[in-house]
Design a protein around this motif. Structure first.
Motif, short mmCIF file in Angstrom:
data_model
loop_
_atom_site.label_atom_id
_atom_site.label_comp_id
_atom_site.label_asym_id
_atom_site.label_seq_id
_atom_site.Cartn_x
_atom_site.Cartn_y
_atom_site.Cartn_z
N ILE A 107 0.84 -1.21 0.00
CA ILE A 107 0.00 0.00 0.00
C ILE A 107 0.87 1.26 0.00
O ILE A 107 0.61 2.21 -0.74
N ALA A 108 1.92 1.25 0.84
CA ALA A 108 2.81 2.42 0.91
C ALA A 108 3.48 2.68 -0.43
O ALA A 108 3.61 3.84 -0.87
N LEU A 109 3.91 1.62 -1.12
CA LEU A 109 4.56 1.79 -2.42
C LEU A 109 3.58 2.36 -3.44
O LEU A 109 3.90 3.30 -4.18
N LEU A 110 2.37 1.81 -3.47
CA LEU A 110 1.39 2.24 -4.46
C LEU A 110 0.93 3.68 -4.22
O LEU A 110 0.45 4.34 -5.15
N GLN A 111 1.07 4.17 -2.98
CA GLN A 111 0.67 5.54 -2.67
C GLN A 111 1.83 6.54 -2.77
O GLN A 111 1.66 7.72 -2.49
N THR A 112 3.00 6.07 -3.20
CA THR A 112 4.16 6.95 -3.34
C THR A 112 3.91 7.98 -4.45
O THR A 112 3.43 7.64 -5.54
N PRO A 113 4.22 9.25 -4.19
CA PRO A 113 4.04 10.28 -5.22
C PRO A 113 4.79 9.93 -6.51
O PRO A 113 5.92 9.42 -6.47
N ASP A 114 4.16 10.14 -7.64
CA ASP A 114 4.75 9.90 -8.96
C ASP A 114 5.12 8.44 -9.19
O ASP A 114 6.01 8.14 -10.01
N SER B 129 -7.46 -4.65 -0.27
CA SER B 129 -8.77 -4.20 -0.73
C SER B 129 -8.87 -4.29 -2.24
O SER B 129 -7.85 -4.37 -2.96
N VAL B 130 -10.08 -4.24 -2.76
CA VAL B 130 -10.31 -4.28 -4.20
C VAL B 130 -9.65 -3.08 -4.87
O VAL B 130 -9.05 -3.20 -5.95
N GLU B 131 -9.71 -1.92 -4.23
CA GLU B 131 -9.10 -0.71 -4.80
C GLU B 131 -7.59 -0.86 -4.94
O GLU B 131 -7.01 -0.52 -5.98
N VAL B 132 -6.94 -1.41 -3.91
CA VAL B 132 -5.49 -1.61 -3.97
C VAL B 132 -5.16 -2.63 -5.06
O VAL B 132 -4.18 -2.47 -5.80
N LEU B 133 -5.97 -3.66 -5.18
CA LEU B 133 -5.73 -4.68 -6.19
C LEU B 133 -5.81 -4.09 -7.60
O LEU B 133 -4.98 -4.41 -8.47
N LYS B 134 -6.78 -3.22 -7.83
CA LYS B 134 -6.90 -2.58 -9.14
C LYS B 134 -5.68 -1.73 -9.45
O LYS B 134 -5.17 -1.74 -10.57
N ARG B 135 -5.22 -0.98 -8.46
CA ARG B 135 -4.04 -0.12 -8.66
C ARG B 135 -2.80 -0.98 -8.90
O ARG B 135 -1.95 -0.64 -9.73
N PHE B 136 -2.70 -2.07 -8.19
CA PHE B 136 -1.59 -3.01 -8.38
C PHE B 136 -1.54 -3.49 -9.83
O PHE B 136 -0.48 -3.50 -10.47
N HIS B 137 -2.68 -3.90 -10.37
CA HIS B 137 -2.71 -4.43 -11.73
C HIS B 137 -2.38 -3.35 -12.76
O HIS B 137 -1.78 -3.64 -13.80
N ARG B 138 -2.73 -2.09 -12.47
CA ARG B 138 -2.39 -1.01 -13.39
C ARG B 138 -0.88 -0.76 -13.43
O ARG B 138 -0.32 -0.53 -14.50
N VAL C 26 -15.66 -7.75 9.36
CA VAL C 26 -16.08 -6.36 9.48
C VAL C 26 -15.07 -5.44 8.79
O VAL C 26 -15.44 -4.48 8.10
N GLU C 27 -13.79 -5.74 8.97
CA GLU C 27 -12.75 -4.93 8.33
C GLU C 27 -12.88 -4.97 6.81
O GLU C 27 -12.77 -3.94 6.12
N ASN C 28 -13.09 -6.17 6.27
CA ASN C 28 -13.21 -6.30 4.81
C ASN C 28 -14.40 -5.50 4.29
O ASN C 28 -14.34 -4.91 3.20
N LEU C 29 -15.50 -5.48 5.04
CA LEU C 29 -16.66 -4.68 4.64
C LEU C 29 -16.34 -3.18 4.67
O LEU C 29 -16.70 -2.43 3.77
N MET C 30 -15.61 -2.78 5.72
CA MET C 30 -15.31 -1.36 5.87
C MET C 30 -14.32 -0.86 4.81
O MET C 30 -14.30 0.34 4.50
N TYR C 31 -13.51 -1.75 4.25
CA TYR C 31 -12.59 -1.33 3.20
C TYR C 31 -13.33 -0.87 1.94
O TYR C 31 -12.74 -0.25 1.05
N ARG C 32 -14.61 -1.15 1.87
CA ARG C 32 -15.39 -0.69 0.72
C ARG C 32 -15.71 0.80 0.81
O ARG C 32 -16.14 1.39 -0.18
#
Length: 551
Positions: free
Chosen positions: A304-311, A331-340, A465-471
């Motif tokens: 997550i930290a790597l994917l959120q690194t500026p630029d 999370s699904v959002e992180v997975l999508k960013r990973f694949h991109r 509960v955590e997995n639901l909240m990641y949405r």
């Protein structure tokens, strides 16, 4: 308990190259020796630009092993090892094993009280630490248990012009280590002939690996040379690690995940390892691109930290073929960013404990990632049993306690016969974790028995509960614990780290209302607390027990 057969449903989803039996006749250190003899000039380690070939690495390991023997190390003696990721860690680790010692790897972030606890429990004859950490070792009250302290200067393996910014401890001047032995002198003065004093692979201990302490004081898991070698070879086979791979070694080597998948399996296979002492997102991104790395063992927190690194989009990660994640589901959002950002890489997840030697739990088959599930068994057989009785096997899809049987299991807890007896029944290891397995053998991890929240008679698992909240769009990280409730008995309490872009725009009450709209009332956290960070273990696992202390 159901009787065992030679085949299991999960084997149907294994890739066709996967094996479940390995003819282990030598310790893991000797597989590294094979590489050194067959391809001596191959680069084993790149450390901020300083390289060591497999021949150089193997020679230094032998020299260090002989140095330990010269200090009086007997077979079975424990050796404390408190270093960050560096070439010296690798040399010491394999050197201890070849000398017949038992590695007791400790977190380099430990201070005196934490060191004192593990020294008192493991009673190491020799202790190895970085020069800047020696002051903490010198201050422990049971220092006399240790016969010799060996100190390591990280600078001695750093090039004059490092390829990347160094961690602060490598840039600082060496500390005063009067009264200790120097690692570099031991290497320089010891003989370089071959040595391996392991006698019985299944009886001789290789590791006394302390549990993460997520549910109490750490316990030493006794891991044999056989269990270590099987696990390392199984990891290499599962992920198809080969001499053609280039791996980045930033997951902590002292931890079971960084140690076996992230270190031992790599060197036993002959791959190149780019070793970093600290996780710095921009440095890791640079390494992945510059070295055209193919394999990265990481944690959810690092990813997550790597994917959120500026630029981060400016970097080229197309060389990556595999990212092995652990610590928590993404999370699904992180997975999508990973694949991109890493379009050629397969994502694999996993579930394991120190007690099952990293690869003895479940892992995603390469090419078979299922969001929300942690994979399927490999080396160990897995069963889901009734959590209250521990005897009745549950039907597929129903939750229960995860129990394991196979070669990748510890021998027991060091000097804790009663706790060992409680953990094993008829050879099966009872993990204390709750999960459910589907018809294909994929495991959904629901949490630990001790984390279970009993709310108005319902069972609430924090992970669910955590997995639901990641949405929720604003949630970057979340951890859920149970707290006393005079009406419900217990209720869920959620600690939330917001994404930076939502700070000030979303309130705790906003998130609580969202939860009420998106999950059953009994699962809904009664309280939401915003925090800047969550306490985590070295593997990136959230330490819920520390959050429970915050009332």
């Amino acid at each position: 308990m159901a009787s065992e057969t030679n085949t299991h449903e999960w084997q149907k989803v294994w890739p066709d190259w996967v094996r479940n039996e390995f003819d282990i006749k030598r310790p893991i250190s000797e597989y590294l020796r094979d590489v050194a003899e067959n391809d001596p000039d191959k680069t084993a380690i790149d450390f901020y630009g300083r390289t060591l070939s497999y021949q150089e690495l193997n020679d230094k390991i032998d020299r260090f092993a002989w140095g330990l023997v010269g200090l009086g190390l007997q077979r079975g003696d424990r050796v404390g090892l408190q270093l960050p990721n560096c070439p010296q860690f690798v040399i010491c680790y394999f050197g201890i094993l070849r000398a017949g010692g038992v590695v007791v790897a400790m977190n380099p972030m430990f201070k005196s009280a934490e060191i004192e606890y593990e020294v008192g429990d493991a009673t190491p004859k020799i202790f190895i630490c970085s020069d800047w950490l020696y002051k903490y070792v010198a201050a422990i009250s049971n220092r006399d248990v240790i016969s010799h302290v060996i100190t390591v200067d990280l600078n001695s393996y750093v090039p004059e012009r490092p390829s990347y910014p160094l961690p602060k401890e490598a840039e600082s001047a060496s500390e005063d280590v009067t009264g200790t032995l120097l690692f570099d002198e031991i290497i320089h003065t010891s003989k370089s002939s071959s040595i391996c004093r392991v006698v019985d692979l299944k009886k001789d201990l290789a590791l006394l690996q302390y549990t993460g302490g997520t549910t109490g004081m750490p316990k030493g898991a006794m891991i044999s040379h056989y269990g270590l070698a099987v696990s390392a070879k199984a990891v290499a086979n599962w992920f198809r690690i080969s001499p053609d791979d280039t791996c980045v070694g930033v997951a902590p080597f002292f931890h079971i995940m960084g140690m076996i998948p992230g270190m031992a399996s790599i060197f036993a296979t002959g791959a190149k390892h780019v070793v970093l002492s600290r996780f710095v997102p921009n440095t890791v991104a640079t390494v992945l691109e510059k070295h055209r790395c193919t394999v990265w063992h990481t944690s959810t927190t690092m990813l997550i930290a790597l994917l959120q690194t500026p630029d981060i989009e400016k970097f080229d990660f197309t060389s990556l073929r595999l990212v092995a994640n652990g610590g928590a589901l993404i999370s699904v959002e992180v997975l999508k960013r990973f694949h991109r950002l890493m379009p050629q890489a397969e994502m694999v997840d996993g579930y394991g404990l120190t007690e099952c030697i990293s690869h003895g739990g479940a892992c995603t088959p390469v090419g078979g990632y299922r969001p929300g599930r942690v994979g399927v068994p490999h080396m160990n057989v897995m069963r889901i049993v009734d959590a209250s009785t521990g005897t009745t096997e549950m039907p597929r899809g129903e939750q229960g306690e995860i129990v394991l049987l196979g070669p990748c299991i510890m021998k027991g807890y060091w000097q804790r016969p009663e706790e060992t007896k409680k953990a094993f029944k008829d050879g099966w290891f009872y993990t204390g974790d709750i999960g459910a397995m589907d018809e294909e053998g994929y495991l959904t991890l629901l949490g630990r028995n001790k984390d279970l929240i009993k709310c108005s008679g319902f069972s609430v698992f924090p992970d669910e509960v955590e997995n639901l909240m990641y949405r929720h769009d604003a949630v970057a990280e979340v951890a859920v614990v149970g707290v006393a409730d005079s009406y419900r008995g217990e209720s869920a309490k959620a600690f939330v780290v917001l994404k930076p872009s939502f700070n000030g725009d979303v309130s705790e009450e906003d998130v609580r209302i969202w939860c009420k709209e998106n999950m059953a009332a009994y699962k809904c956290p009664k309280e939401i607390v915003f925090t800047e960070s969550l306490p985590k273990s070295a593997a990136g696992k959230v330490l819920r027990r520390l959050l429970k202390e915050i009332q």
